[in-house]
Design a protein around this motif. Structure first.
Motif, PDB file in Angstrom:
ATOM      1  N   ILE A  69       0.836  -1.210   0.000  1.00 52.64           N
ATOM      2  CA  ILE A  69       0.000   0.000   0.000  1.00 52.64           C
ATOM      3  C   ILE A  69       0.865   1.252   0.000  1.00 52.64           C
ATOM      4  N   GLN A  70       1.912   1.258   0.858  1.00 48.91           N
ATOM      5  CA  GLN A  70       2.772   2.440   0.960  1.00 48.91           C
ATOM      6  C   GLN A  70       3.591   2.634  -0.308  1.00 48.91           C
ATOM      7  N   THR A  71       3.984   1.546  -0.947  1.00 43.33           N
ATOM      8  CA  THR A  71       4.729   1.661  -2.212  1.00 43.33           C
ATOM      9  C   THR A  71       3.870   2.327  -3.286  1.00 43.33           C
ATOM     10  N   ARG A  72       2.613   1.972  -3.393  1.00 44.07           N
ATOM     11  CA  ARG A  72       1.707   2.605  -4.360  1.00 44.07           C
ATOM     12  C   ARG A  72       1.540   4.088  -4.060  1.00 44.07           C
ATOM     13  N   ARG A  73       1.472   4.410  -2.768  1.00 48.45           N
ATOM     14  CA  ARG A  73       1.374   5.835  -2.415  1.00 48.45           C
ATOM     15  C   ARG A  73       2.636   6.597  -2.779  1.00 48.45           C
TER      16      ARG A  73
ATOM     17  N   ASP B 221      17.716   5.687   1.058  1.00 48.00           N
ATOM     18  CA  ASP B 221      18.270   5.527  -0.290  1.00 48.00           C
ATOM     19  C   ASP B 221      19.184   4.314  -0.346  1.00 48.00           C
ATOM     20  N   LEU B 222      19.850   4.166  -1.482  1.00 42.38           N
ATOM     21  CA  LEU B 222      20.698   2.998  -1.713  1.00 42.38           C
ATOM     22  C   LEU B 222      21.871   2.934  -0.735  1.00 42.38           C
ATOM     23  N   GLU B 223      22.319   4.083  -0.235  1.00 43.80           N
ATOM     24  CA  GLU B 223      23.455   4.167   0.681  1.00 43.80           C
ATOM     25  C   GLU B 223      23.009   4.118   2.146  1.00 43.80           C
ATOM     26  N   HIS B 224      21.777   3.742   2.374  1.00 37.39           N
ATOM     27  CA  HIS B 224      21.214   3.632   3.726  1.00 37.39           C
ATOM     28  C   HIS B 224      21.067   4.994   4.399  1.00 37.39           C
ATOM     29  N   MET B 225      20.995   6.034   3.602  1.00 38.88           N
ATOM     30  CA  MET B 225      20.789   7.364   4.139  1.00 38.88           C
ATOM     31  C   MET B 225      19.292   7.641   4.211  1.00 38.88           C
ATOM     32  N   LYS B 226      18.888   8.234   5.321  1.00 35.34           N
ATOM     33  CA  LYS B 226      17.462   8.482   5.537  1.00 35.34           C
ATOM     34  C   LYS B 226      16.983   9.630   4.653  1.00 35.34           C
TER      35      LYS B 226
ATOM     36  N   ASP C  91      11.914  -2.127  -6.186  1.00 34.17           N
ATOM     37  CA  ASP C  91      12.527  -2.333  -7.506  1.00 34.17           C
ATOM     38  C   ASP C  91      12.740  -1.010  -8.235  1.00 34.17           C
ATOM     39  N   GLU C  92      11.862  -0.059  -7.985  1.00 30.65           N
ATOM     40  CA  GLU C  92      11.969   1.253  -8.626  1.00 30.65           C
ATOM     41  C   GLU C  92      12.219   2.303  -7.559  1.00 30.65           C
TER      42      GLU C  92
ATOM     43  N   TYR D  24      11.368   5.256  -6.275  1.00 30.82           N
ATOM     44  CA  TYR D  24      10.417   6.353  -6.132  1.00 30.82           C
ATOM     45  C   TYR D  24      10.956   7.336  -5.103  1.00 30.82           C
ATOM     46  N   LEU D  25      11.099   8.598  -5.539  1.00 30.38           N
ATOM     47  CA  LEU D  25      11.671   9.664  -4.698  1.00 30.38           C
ATOM     48  C   LEU D  25      13.068   9.297  -4.215  1.00 30.38           C
ATOM     49  N   GLY D  26      13.779   8.485  -4.985  1.00 22.70           N
ATOM     50  CA  GLY D  26      15.132   8.065  -4.623  1.00 22.70           C
ATOM     51  C   GLY D  26      15.162   6.962  -3.578  1.00 22.70           C
ATOM     52  N   THR D  27      14.013   6.340  -3.353  1.00 19.51           N
ATOM     53  CA  THR D  27      13.906   5.330  -2.293  1.00 19.51           C
ATOM     54  C   THR D  27      14.350   3.958  -2.787  1.00 19.51           C
ATOM     55  N   LYS D  28      15.250   3.329  -1.979  1.00 19.47           N
ATOM     56  CA  LYS D  28      15.626   1.946  -2.220  1.00 19.47           C
ATOM     57  C   LYS D  28      15.033   1.039  -1.148  1.00 19.47           C
TER      58      LYS D  28
END
Length: 396
Positions: A64-68, A94-99, A130-131, A133-137
């Motif tokens: 649900i949160q991923t769709r949002r 993000d990918l570097e574990h930065m919040k 997988d994508e 979104y907003l730089g989120t890994k």
């Protein structure tokens, strides 16, 4: 040198108690370790089961949160507020574990192999997107851990653990009885043998002692006097043993006839009785006696004094010394004999316990002494140095 105040031995000898204590200590330690290990495995398995149940719900929340986040990513110019949900908290990294953004109550996020874990009363699900979104890994979903499952687990652990502990202890006591049974059977057999043979000793022993007293030594040659002295020593040694065995099997159950006893006079009489035995080993007897009295059964006091004096002579060295000191409320009997190892002192009042196989006896004398002294609340202290001698101190 060691001073020991020994407790009376009752149904179990001290050596038996020590063996039983060692066995039960090791057994209980093993039972506790096994129950603790099983409890730990049970707790971990239940925790994994709970997390498995939570995973499905948190995965749904993550979807649900991923769709949002996808909607927010595509309409970021129009919508700038991070999506919230009353059912859970979330955070994005993000990918570097930065919040990037977080609503988590517990910010201690673990980016390791565990997808779901418990930390400080919260459950985290770490979801890789997988994508970006907003730089989120990494999307973190957090819900509170009520702890109800933990209380139920502890209730089961305490309940079943206590039941298992009781069952194992009962089984351990059964094993301990099997473990001690051969020793106990041997003691019962020896007691029965002593009781049966004691009855047969009285008549011949009394006859030997009576005839020795009636012999006229003045008409004897020196060679025969020496032989008679040896017979006298042997007979008196057997007589002390006989009296011990008689007391052990018959007399100890008799009613006490307590009276005021002048100990000084009694010690003189008993020292004279053992004089022949002392002379055979060229042992000097030092008497330092003052007037002292005690109220107890004369028969029992005689057994105490006889055993302590005979032991002081028996375990002494040739040309040694036996000393007896008497004061009001105090009796000390010491010798310059072989002494005893300090590790064995706590066991010297156990029945059938012998520390010198070269000397006769069943090992019952000191057991009788301790039982009588305990009955009359008389304390006994043993001071002994191996190779130097032993000192028995009685106080009342």
């Amino acid at each position: 040198m060691l001073v020991s105040r020994n407790k009376a031995t009752n149904s179990l000898l001290r050596s038996e108690k020590k063996s039983l204590f060692r066995f039960l200590t090791l057994y209980v330690a093993m039972v506790i370790f096994m129950i603790t290990l099983l409890s730990l495995f049970y707790y971990q398995s239940q925790e994994k089961l709970m997390l498995s149940d939570q995973r499905a719900m948190l995965t749904k929340y993550a979807y649900i949160q991923t769709r949002r986040l996808k909607v927010l990513h595509h309409f970021f110019d129009e919508r700038t507020e991070y999506p919230r949900d009353p059912r859970f908290k979330s955070a994005i990294y993000d990918l570097e574990h930065m919040k990037i953004f977080s609503l988590l109550q517990d910010e201690n996020v673990r980016f390791d192999d565990e997808e779901i874990y418990i930390i400080n009363d919260h459950i985290h699900l770490v979801k890789m997107l997988d994508e970006f979104y907003l730089g989120t890994k990494y999307l973190i979903i957090e819900v509170e851990d009520s702890g109800e499952w933990r209380g139920e687990i502890w209730k089961n652990i305490v309940g079943f653990g206590f039941l298992a502990f009781i069952l194992f202890i009962l089984f351990g006591l059964y094993l301990a009885k099997l473990f001690l049974r051969p020793m106990r059977n041997s003691i019962v057999l020896l007691d029965r043998f002593i009781k049966d043979t004691t009855h047969e000793l009285n008549t011949p022993l009394s006859a030997i002692l009576a005839n020795i007293e009636m012999m006229d030594t003045d008409v004897m040659v020196e060679k025969n006097k020496t032989k008679l002295a040896r017979i006298n020593i042997a007979a008196k040694t057997v007589s002390v043993l006989y009296k011990d065995l008689t007391y052990l099997t018959l007399d100890q159950e008799k009613e006490n006839h307590d009276e005021e006893i002048e100990i000084k006079e009694l010690i003189y009489n008993r020292a004279e009785y053992f004089a022949v035995l002392a002379q055979s080993k060229h042992i000097e007897c030092n008497l330092d006696l003052e007037e002292a009295g005690i109220t107890m059964d004369r028969r029992k006091l005689t057994r105490v004094i006889d055993n302590l004096i005979s032991n002081a002579i028996k375990y002494n060295k040739r040309n040694g010394t036996v000393g007896i000191q008497l004061r009001e409320g105090l009796l000390v009997i010491w010798d310059t004999g072989i002494g005893i190892n300090e590790d064995k002192i706590p066991f010297m009042f156990d029945r059938y316990m012998r520390f010198n196989n070269s000397e006769g006896g069943f090992g019952v004398g000191l057991s009788i002494v301790k039982k009588i002294l305990d009955e009359y609340h008389i304390s006994i202290e043993v001071e002994s140095t191996e190779g130097e001698g032993t000192r028995m101190v009685l106080r009342w």
